[in-house]
Design an enzyme around this catalytic site. Structure first.
Site: not given
Lengths: 265, 312
Positions: B149, B212, B248
């Site tokens: 991430d 995300k 996400k």
């Protein structure tokens, strides 16, 4: 000039606010439309009571007593409305007197119910009353106001937070009392008042895992099923008189915990 | 002087080279649409199904300065068997940790099918030299992270240096190798939905496997409208190019009800194809307990208490 009078909507008291039932339902109580709480309102009330518990339980006993005394002041100011919702003047006076009486108990509980115990060792040994937690009260309908006050205040004064379901015919008295509670410095959520059908709400409250004690004084008929549901998380089940006044009523809602403390040199 | 061609309706195309237009987002309509989707009522069997799907889509996250190997080990146990007394509850998708704790997570999760995700690139601010970010990415992949991430450089983005943002993602993606790359836009710092759309397109073009919303370190984190905005980008990209990207939302999703609202929005925007942990994840830490409580409530018919679930 004529004016339109403002008509009152009788609502629930949850988390310091006055919402209608999430279900939108009402029922007729003494000619008035009163909110009929659903199990989700009960759930929301328990959530509010749980959130309010640490704050209310951590207040000093003296402070809690002041808040209860403030309730007596507010009830005095609203005596006329309360009178119309119950059997009359003498019941309101008894309810106010009882509120003052319980207010006085707030900072005397530990002395009277607790103890210093003799033990065979170099320890101080204390037994101290602590609140049980979130208490659901199925309040009696008769006497309407005094019954509510007699069951709710002993639970509150010890530091518990309360969800009280008023008896059907005590609904108006419950809403009037809720308005006094809302103006008495009770932190939002420490006491929540539901009106509706106790038969419908009782099983959900008795089975609720986040309720620590259930007072079934107002339930008519057998309570076996409620007690069975309450057993799942070992709730305290309390059955008392609808109109009693005693420090032992407070102790029913308390847990006694014993602390051993070494005696220092 | 050459005149730019005139389009129908008298619009002129710009003569100089410029960024491709990303279009602007109708903020009012977007928020209205999200609010409408959030009202849908999902009950009983559908609710149980949605809650189990939410668990399978969850990146169980712990990103605190106070994280210890013990804490991560506990999170890993919970990830593999979320409800110790109910084996029918599925494991979560992944555990998301800081780089230095990837090793312990990897060891604990070995053979379980639960993936290890690690934040990287100077999370959460992203304010470090690019070489350090690339090196950090290489390191976490080496430690065994299955998913990375990364955060975008919001400083560069907000000052209009989009190419720099793009280049960084390309280099980090390259450093990821086999590992999946999730690109955190930190929508709470981007200011407008137009910026969110632009940043999403940049990230997708640069090779993100997932986009995300947030780090979870600033507020607002994930919101339903901003996630819907990103879903629409993914939908548009898929319609135009056939390229598939995951989404996400992370941060601020604490209640089962919210999780179900995201799933409804996902289904209505991208369809059943995206209803899989391969293409949708929740970044959350406290959501799992609420989902477990709701599931147990559906199974036992009793409202549940936090007293009977783990304190994470």
């Amino acid at each position: 000039m004529t004016r339109l009078s403002v008509k009152k909507t009788y609502k629930l008291y949850i988390g310091g606010a006055f919402p209608r039932s999430e279900s939108g339902r009402t029922f007729d109580a003494a000619g008035q439309n009163v909110a009929r709480a659903s199990r989700k309102d009960a759930r929301d009330a328990v959530r509010a009571a749980r959130a309010a518990l640490p704050g209310w339980a951590a207040m000093t006993a003296y402070n809690r007593g002041q808040v209860l005394y403030r309730l007596a002041e507010m009830m005095e100011a609203r005596a006329a409305d309360l009178e119309a919702a119950c059997s009359g003047r003498s019941e309101v006076e008894a309810a106010i007197d009882r509120t003052v009486w319980y207010a006085g108990w707030a900072d005397k509980l530990a002395q009277v119910l607790g103890s210093s115990n003799p033990v065979a060792g170099p320890y101080f040994d204390f037994t101290i009353p602590e609140p049980t937690g979130v208490v659901a009260i199925l309040a009696p309908s008769d006497p309407p106001l005094l019954g509510l006050v007699s069951r709710t205040l002993p639970a509150l004064v010890g530091g518990n937070t309360v969800v009280v379901v008023a008896g059907e015919s005590a609904a108006i008295a419950a809403v009037e009392l809720a308005e006094a509670l809302a103006t008495s410095d009770f932190p939002g959520g420490s006491v929540n008042v539901l009106t509706g059908f106790a038969d419908e709400l009782a099983p959900w409250l008795a089975g609720h895992m986040d309720v620590n004690a259930v007072d079934v004084t107002g339930v008519e008929g057998p309570t076996v099923e409620l007690e069975r549901a309450a057993a799942e998380n070992v709730k305290r089940v309390i059955r008392a008189d609808a109109d009693s006044q005693s420090p032992w009523e407070i102790s029913r809602f308390l847990e006694l915990k014993t602390v051993w403390h070494p005696i220092g040199p | 002087m050459a005149k730019a061609p005139v389009l129908v309706g008298g619009f002129e195309l710009p003569s100089g080279p410029r960024l491709p237009r990303v279009g602007s987002v109708d903020a009012v309509a977007l928020e209205e649409r999200a609010a409408t989707l959030a009202k849908r009522s999902i009950k009983r069997e559908s609710k149980v199904q949605a809650l189990e799907l939410a668990i399978r889509m969850m990146d169980l996250t712990t990103l605190e300065g106070q994280d210890t190997p013990g804490k991560v080990a506990a999170i890993c146990s919970k990830a593999m068997r979320p409800d110790p007394v109910d084996v029918s509850v599925p494991p979560v998708a992944a555990v998301c940790v800081y780089p230095s704790l990837v090793g312990i997570a990897k060891e604990r999760l070995a053979g379980s099918g639960v993936k290890v995700a690690s934040v990287a690139t100077a999370f959460p601010s992203g304010q470090s030299p690019i070489d350090i970010k690339v090196a950090e990415t290489r390191a976490v992949v080496e430690f065994g992270a299955d998913e990375v991430d990364m955060v975008i450089d919001r400083g560069a983005f907000l000052s209009g240096r989009y190419a720099r943002v793009f280049d960084e993602i390309v280099r980090v993606k390259d450093a990821c190798g086999e590992a999946h790359l999730k690109v955190i836009l930190e929508t709470g710092e981007l200011g407008t939905y137009d910026n969110v759309r632009r940043a999403s397109l940049i990230a997708i073009a640069a090779g993100a496997d997932f986009i995300k919303t947030s780090t979870g370190k600033i507020s607002p984190a994930a919101t339903l409208p901003v996630t819907l905005c990103m879903m629409e980008v993914v939908r548009d990209v898929h319609a135009e190019t056939g390229h598939i990207v995951g989404i996400k939302p992370a941060g601020g999703i604490r209640a089962s009800k919210q999780a179900i609202q995201y799933l409804v929005t996902l289904y209505e925007t991208l369809g059943a194809e995206w209803m899989t942990p391969d293409l949708f994840r929740f970044g959350a830490s406290s959501l799992l307990n609420d989902v477990l409580m709701q599931l147990r409530k559906e199974k036992t018919g009793r409202y549940q208490s936090g007293d009977y679930f783990t304190i994470d």
